[in-house]
Design an enzyme around this catalytic site. Structure first.
Site, PDB file in Angstrom:
ATOM      1  N   HIS A 114      31.140  45.731  38.493  1.00 16.80           N
ATOM      2  CA  HIS A 114      31.315  46.066  39.915  1.00 16.80           C
ATOM      3  C   HIS A 114      30.050  46.649  40.549  1.00 16.80           C
ATOM      4  CE1 HIS A 114      35.498  45.449  38.988  1.00 16.80           C
ATOM      5  NE2 HIS A 114      35.797  45.555  40.258  1.00 16.80           N
ATOM      6  N   TYR A 180      31.233  47.376  45.520  1.00 14.44           N
ATOM      7  CA  TYR A 180      31.082  46.140  46.310  1.00 14.44           C
ATOM      8  C   TYR A 180      30.199  46.388  47.549  1.00 14.44           C
ATOM      9  CZ  TYR A 180      35.240  44.312  43.807  1.00 14.44           C
ATOM     10  OH  TYR A 180      36.151  43.894  42.880  1.00 14.44           O
TER      11      TYR A 180
END
Ligand code: ZN
Length: 478
Positions: A114, A180
């Site tokens: 991530h 993100y």
């Protein structure tokens, strides 16, 4: 000296072979460009990518500036690595480690993926990288006011000198909870950083910087996570954010029904289900948000308002995985989103094919099944009817492929127009387009080799793969 000559030859030859195919996509050649110097030259520029080293959502991962393309990707121990390519001299530089993630250091944990890097170059030429987050850790970071925790620490580093990738410093500008990261620089130099403020039960927020990224304002929520009162679940979102026309930033997003494990409808408990798609516009001039028809929206947007005001299409029984959005020359959005049946076998549902949706000026159309492969990648539109994808897919017999797909009828049909890369028995992770891309360096690809988490990293564009002397591709600088 000899090496420079070899590199120059490798660059010149494919350019000649491809004379007459300017712009993105749209040629009919089916074989990748092969360099005459292939004995000494490597098709990949680095060998230290890790896991899903690049992705569409964490973007941009690279930027072209004054004849040099700068790229970033997840490398050893999930740290961000940066390399550059000089289009004039044909020389590569790096990769250099740009920062240290708190993830990737515990060998008992799986690769998190991530925290891969996002890059922007500010108007003073400094290179910024955002990386390393997946919700933060309660014991380290305290309460997350806008969501939940999972792991990692979202970080911001900047190059010590303009356009110099050799040395980096960490800046204390953003909360540790993000993941993100997506970053947009406006024409006036303002930088907007978007991310999810925590793990999958968190608001999506943005921060604004008006001083070349040296400081960022407080986070502003624009998509709200919210407990449902009809199901044992929480509303959650996956947006893709990019620059629109003028002062506008455009956002497409899909919905994640985040089940409480015990309340879920089947034995899988919490799944990676996502569904439906939505679109809205952020006017950075006055800070307002609106739907495609210009109607103002209250933020943070709730599921109820999203469904009423911003819906592009329902996905029905299919599960989606949100992809990129771009605008055509009329300013109308084109969206790529992958969709597929829930086969029930894993938490991800099953393979998903790319689908295309667009706004005609009066309505959303598209979503046709069976015209694009099971794939991920980038989208570019010219006229409303002329839209192309650059996609990473796999052949029936397991070859990894990166190729252009073009539609001349607004997405009703697509043709595979040019294959850029093919390798047997691999799959490719692909980035979205590099910011301000040079035609010869449009996108990054990570080659997933069987039996290892290590990835060969490719940079490709109109002239094929951007090659590098084999003697350089294994070099990593601390
Ligand atoms: Zn969830």
């Amino acid at each position: 000296m000899i090496r420079k000559l070899m590199v120059a030859g490798a660059i010149a030859a494919p350019t000649l072979m491809l004379t007459g195919c300017g712009g993105y996509a749209a040629t009919t050649s089916t074989t990748p460009v092969v360099s005459p110097n292939s004995a000494q030259m490597s098709d990949h520029f680095a060998e230290n990518g890790l896991g899903n080293a690049v992705a569409v959502i964490q973007h941009p991962a690279g930027e072209h500036h004054d004849g040099i393309t700068y790229v970033s990707y997840q490398g050893p121990k999930e740290d961000p690595y940066v390399a550059s390519y000089n289009h004039e001299t044909g020389e590569w530089f790096g990769p250099f480690k740009a920062g240290i993630s708190i993830m990737g250091k515990d060998p008992s944990r799986k690769i998190d993926n991530h925290g891969k890097p996002t890059m922007i170059i500010d108007n003073a030429g400094y290179i910024h990288i955002f990386f390393g987050g997946h919700g933060g850790v309660l014991d380290l970071h305290g309460e997350n006011p806008l969501g939940n925790h999972h792991y990692g620490e979202n970080k911001h580093v900047v190059s010590k000198r303009p356009l110099d990738i050799t040395e980096w410093e960490e800046l204390d500008t953003i909360p540790p909870f993000g993941t993100y990261n997506q970053v947009v620089k406006m024409d006036n130099g303002d930088i907007y950083l978007f991310y999810r403020h925590g793990a999958h039960r968190s608001d999506w927020v943005y921060h604004k910087s008006t001083d070349n990224g040296r400081s960022f304002g407080e986070p502003v929520s624009f998509l709200k996570h919210k407990r449902r009162d009809d199901l044992a679940a929480v509303d959650s979102w996956y947006p893709y954010v990019t620059k629109g026309v003028g002062d506008e930033i455009v956002v497409n997003f899909d919905y994640h029904l985040c089940w409480d494990g015990a309340g879920a409808p089947d034995a899988r408990g919490h799944t990676a289900n996502r569904q439906d798609m939505f679109y809205m516009v952020f006017d950075t001039g006055d800070g307002s948000w609106s739907n495609i028809e210009g109607e103002q929206l209250p933020i943070p947007l709730t599921r109820e308002v999203a469904e009423e005001k911003t819906l592009v299409a329902r996905s029905g029984d299919l599960w989606s995985f949100n992809g990129p959005v771009t605008l055509d020359n009329k300013g109308y959005p084109h969206i790529g989103i992958t969709m597929g049946e829930d086969l029930g076998v894993s938490k991800t549902g099953g393979p998903k094919e790319m689908r295309h949706y667009r706004w005609t000026g009066t309505e959303w159309v598209g979503g046709k099944a069976g015209v694009l492969p099971i794939a991920n990648g980038a989208i570019v539109a010219n006229d409303p009817e002329d839209v192309s994808f650059l996609l990473a897919s796999r052949s029936d017999d397991g070859d990894g492929i990166v190729s252009w797909w073009r539609s001349a009828d607004g997405g009703m049909s697509f043709k595979q127009t040019r294959e850029m890369l093919r390798r047997p028995n691999v799959s490719f992770a692909i980035s979205t387009f590099i910011r301000n891309a040079h035609p010869d360096a449009q996108i990054m690809v990570a080659e997933r080799l069987a039996g290892t988490d290590r990835r060969n990293m490719y940079l490709l564009g109109e002239s094929g793969l951007v090659q590098r002397p084999k003697s350089e591709t294994g070099i990593t600088r601390p």
